[in-house]
Design a protein around this motif. Structure first.
Motif, PDB file in Angstrom:
ATOM      1  N   VAL A 128      53.902  43.596 129.311  1.00 57.85           N
ATOM      2  CA  VAL A 128      54.731  44.597 128.636  1.00 57.85           C
ATOM      3  C   VAL A 128      53.920  45.315 127.559  1.00 57.85           C
ATOM      4  CG1 VAL A 128      56.695  44.849 127.044  1.00 57.85           C
ATOM      5  CG2 VAL A 128      56.958  43.523 129.154  1.00 57.85           C
ATOM      6  N   VAL A 129      53.163  44.561 126.792  1.00 61.04           N
ATOM      7  CA  VAL A 129      52.320  45.155 125.751  1.00 61.04           C
ATOM      8  C   VAL A 129      51.284  46.092 126.379  1.00 61.04           C
ATOM      9  CG1 VAL A 129      50.552  44.657 123.999  1.00 61.04           C
ATOM     10  CG2 VAL A 129      52.672  43.319 124.065  1.00 61.04           C
ATOM     11  N   LEU A 130      50.711  45.702 127.508  1.00 59.88           N
ATOM     12  CA  LEU A 130      49.730  46.559 128.179  1.00 59.88           C
ATOM     13  C   LEU A 130      50.364  47.862 128.670  1.00 59.88           C
ATOM     14  CD1 LEU A 130      47.656  43.886 130.145  1.00 59.88           C
ATOM     15  CD2 LEU A 130      46.947  45.201 128.118  1.00 59.88           C
ATOM     16  N   VAL A 131      51.603  47.786 129.154  1.00 58.91           N
ATOM     17  CA  VAL A 131      52.307  49.004 129.570  1.00 58.91           C
ATOM     18  C   VAL A 131      52.496  49.928 128.370  1.00 58.91           C
ATOM     19  CG1 VAL A 131      54.525  49.911 130.404  1.00 58.91           C
ATOM     20  CG2 VAL A 131      53.462  47.972 131.569  1.00 58.91           C
ATOM     21  N   VAL A 132      52.887  49.355 127.243  1.00 57.91           N
ATOM     22  CA  VAL A 132      53.072  50.152 126.027  1.00 57.91           C
ATOM     23  C   VAL A 132      51.744  50.776 125.597  1.00 57.91           C
ATOM     24  CG1 VAL A 132      53.663  50.059 123.566  1.00 57.91           C
ATOM     25  CG2 VAL A 132      55.098  48.879 125.245  1.00 57.91           C
ATOM     26  N   LEU A 167      57.982  69.733 131.252  1.00 57.83           N
ATOM     27  CA  LEU A 167      56.775  68.935 130.995  1.00 57.83           C
ATOM     28  C   LEU A 167      56.018  68.695 132.295  1.00 57.83           C
ATOM     29  CD1 LEU A 167      58.313  66.205 128.651  1.00 57.83           C
ATOM     30  CD2 LEU A 167      56.760  68.037 127.955  1.00 57.83           C
ATOM     31  N   ASP A 168      54.748  68.342 132.175  1.00 54.83           N
ATOM     32  CA  ASP A 168      53.926  68.023 133.342  1.00 54.83           C
ATOM     33  C   ASP A 168      54.356  66.687 133.951  1.00 54.83           C
ATOM     34  OD1 ASP A 168      52.415  70.286 132.818  1.00 54.83           O
ATOM     35  OD2 ASP A 168      50.849  69.159 131.739  1.00 54.83           O
ATOM     36  N   VAL A 169      54.408  66.638 135.256  1.00 59.06           N
ATOM     37  CA  VAL A 169      54.742  65.387 135.936  1.00 59.06           C
ATOM     38  C   VAL A 169      53.658  64.335 135.695  1.00 59.06           C
ATOM     39  CG1 VAL A 169      53.724  65.944 138.198  1.00 59.06           C
ATOM     40  CG2 VAL A 169      55.684  64.389 138.064  1.00 59.06           C
ATOM     41  N   SER A 170      52.415  64.775 135.521  1.00 60.33           N
ATOM     42  CA  SER A 170      51.320  63.833 135.256  1.00 60.33           C
ATOM     43  C   SER A 170      51.434  63.203 133.866  1.00 60.33           C
ATOM     44  CB  SER A 170      49.961  64.526 135.405  1.00 60.33           C
ATOM     45  OG  SER A 170      49.838  65.571 134.463  1.00 60.33           O
ATOM     46  N   PHE A 171      52.252  63.783 133.018  1.00 64.48           N
ATOM     47  CA  PHE A 171      52.565  63.204 131.715  1.00 64.48           C
ATOM     48  C   PHE A 171      53.841  62.366 131.798  1.00 64.48           C
ATOM     49  CE2 PHE A 171      55.000  63.728 127.714  1.00 64.48           C
ATOM     50  CZ  PHE A 171      54.173  63.004 126.864  1.00 64.48           C
ATOM     51  N   MET A 172      54.871  62.918 132.417  1.00 66.34           N
ATOM     52  CA  MET A 172      56.176  62.265 132.448  1.00 66.34           C
ATOM     53  C   MET A 172      56.190  60.984 133.281  1.00 66.34           C
ATOM     54  SD  MET A 172      58.976  65.327 132.740  1.00 66.34           S
ATOM     55  CE  MET A 172      60.322  64.182 132.932  1.00 66.34           C
ATOM     56  N   TYR A 173      55.654  61.069 134.481  1.00 71.13           N
ATOM     57  CA  TYR A 173      55.820  59.945 135.402  1.00 71.13           C
ATOM     58  C   TYR A 173      55.163  58.663 134.906  1.00 71.13           C
ATOM     59  CZ  TYR A 173      56.776  57.538 139.728  1.00 71.13           C
ATOM     60  OH  TYR A 173      57.241  56.635 140.639  1.00 71.13           O
ATOM     61  N   PRO A 174      53.932  58.705 134.396  1.00 67.06           N
ATOM     62  CA  PRO A 174      53.363  57.462 133.864  1.00 67.06           C
ATOM     63  C   PRO A 174      54.180  56.889 132.696  1.00 67.06           C
ATOM     64  CG  PRO A 174      51.633  59.068 134.226  1.00 67.06           C
ATOM     65  CD  PRO A 174      52.935  59.792 134.405  1.00 67.06           C
ATOM     66  N   LEU A 175      54.768  57.761 131.876  1.00 66.41           N
ATOM     67  CA  LEU A 175      55.569  57.273 130.755  1.00 66.41           C
ATOM     68  C   LEU A 175      56.876  56.643 131.213  1.00 66.41           C
ATOM     69  CD1 LEU A 175      54.976  59.954 127.994  1.00 66.41           C
ATOM     70  CD2 LEU A 175      53.978  57.673 128.223  1.00 66.41           C
ATOM     71  N   LEU A 176      57.295  56.962 132.420  1.00 66.46           N
ATOM     72  CA  LEU A 176      58.489  56.324 132.966  1.00 66.46           C
ATOM     73  C   LEU A 176      58.288  54.815 133.116  1.00 66.46           C
ATOM     74  CD1 LEU A 176      61.320  57.113 133.887  1.00 66.46           C
ATOM     75  CD2 LEU A 176      60.420  57.367 136.195  1.00 66.46           C
ATOM     76  N   ILE A 232      50.769  54.739 125.279  1.00 65.76           N
ATOM     77  CA  ILE A 232      50.214  55.355 124.073  1.00 65.76           C
ATOM     78  C   ILE A 232      48.977  56.179 124.428  1.00 65.76           C
ATOM     79  CG2 ILE A 232      49.028  54.861 121.891  1.00 65.76           C
ATOM     80  CD1 ILE A 232      51.010  52.458 121.594  1.00 65.76           C
ATOM     81  N   LEU A 233      48.125  55.633 125.303  1.00 70.08           N
ATOM     82  CA  LEU A 233      46.934  56.379 125.717  1.00 70.08           C
ATOM     83  C   LEU A 233      47.299  57.678 126.428  1.00 70.08           C
ATOM     84  CD1 LEU A 233      44.628  53.502 127.032  1.00 70.08           C
ATOM     85  CD2 LEU A 233      44.347  54.866 124.944  1.00 70.08           C
ATOM     86  N   ILE A 234      48.337  57.638 127.241  1.00 71.56           N
ATOM     87  CA  ILE A 234      48.776  58.843 127.946  1.00 71.56           C
ATOM     88  C   ILE A 234      49.293  59.899 126.961  1.00 71.56           C
ATOM     89  CG2 ILE A 234      50.558  59.736 129.522  1.00 71.56           C
ATOM     90  CD1 ILE A 234      50.189  57.001 131.025  1.00 71.56           C
TER      91      ILE A 234
END
Length: 122
Positions: free
Chosen positions: A108-112, A72-81, A116-118
């Motif tokens: 926490v809700v904002l992180v979620v 997977l792309d790091v630009s996808f994975m890392y933010p989801l971490l 979702i946007l990512i």
């Protein structure tokens, strides 16, 4: 869509959050430290079952992370971490009885929501 990369990512997120709670449990059992780099302190830390379990989980998570990066792309994975923060907060609230105020839950809700946007355009 292959599930394996997403399963690996989800596992890294869960291990990341769990590792931090295990580290905290270990440090709670040791108590406040006066110095970090003394031999006695190092023995106390690395002989602690919670810290050892956390370190093992961290190592497994690191290896899985590398595997995931190959798919997977790091630009996808890392933010989801960042979802590991959510896991950590929930586990700290449930297992450590840490107080979590409303503003922290909003964060926490904002992180979620950010996660979702990512993932929306994946």
């Amino acid at each position: 869509m292959r599930l394996l990369p997403y399963t690996i990512l989800a596992t890294c997120i869960l291990l990341g959050g769990t590792t931090q709670v295990l580290f905290k449990m270990g440090m709670n059992s040791i108590g406040p430290l006066e110095e970090l780099l003394s031999f006695k302190t190092m023995i106390m830390i690395f002989a602690n079952k919670y810290i050892l379990a956390g370190l093992m989980m961290y190592a497994v998570s690191s290896m899985l992370w590398l595997l995931g990066l190959s798919m997977l792309d790091v630009s996808f994975m890392y933010p989801l971490l960042s979802l590991a923060y959510v896991v950590t907060t929930i586990l700290a609230f449930m297992l450590l009885n840490e107080p979590v105020r409303t503003t922290r839950w909003i964060g926490v809700v904002l992180v979620v929501l950010g996660s979702i946007l990512i993932g929306i355009n994946r």
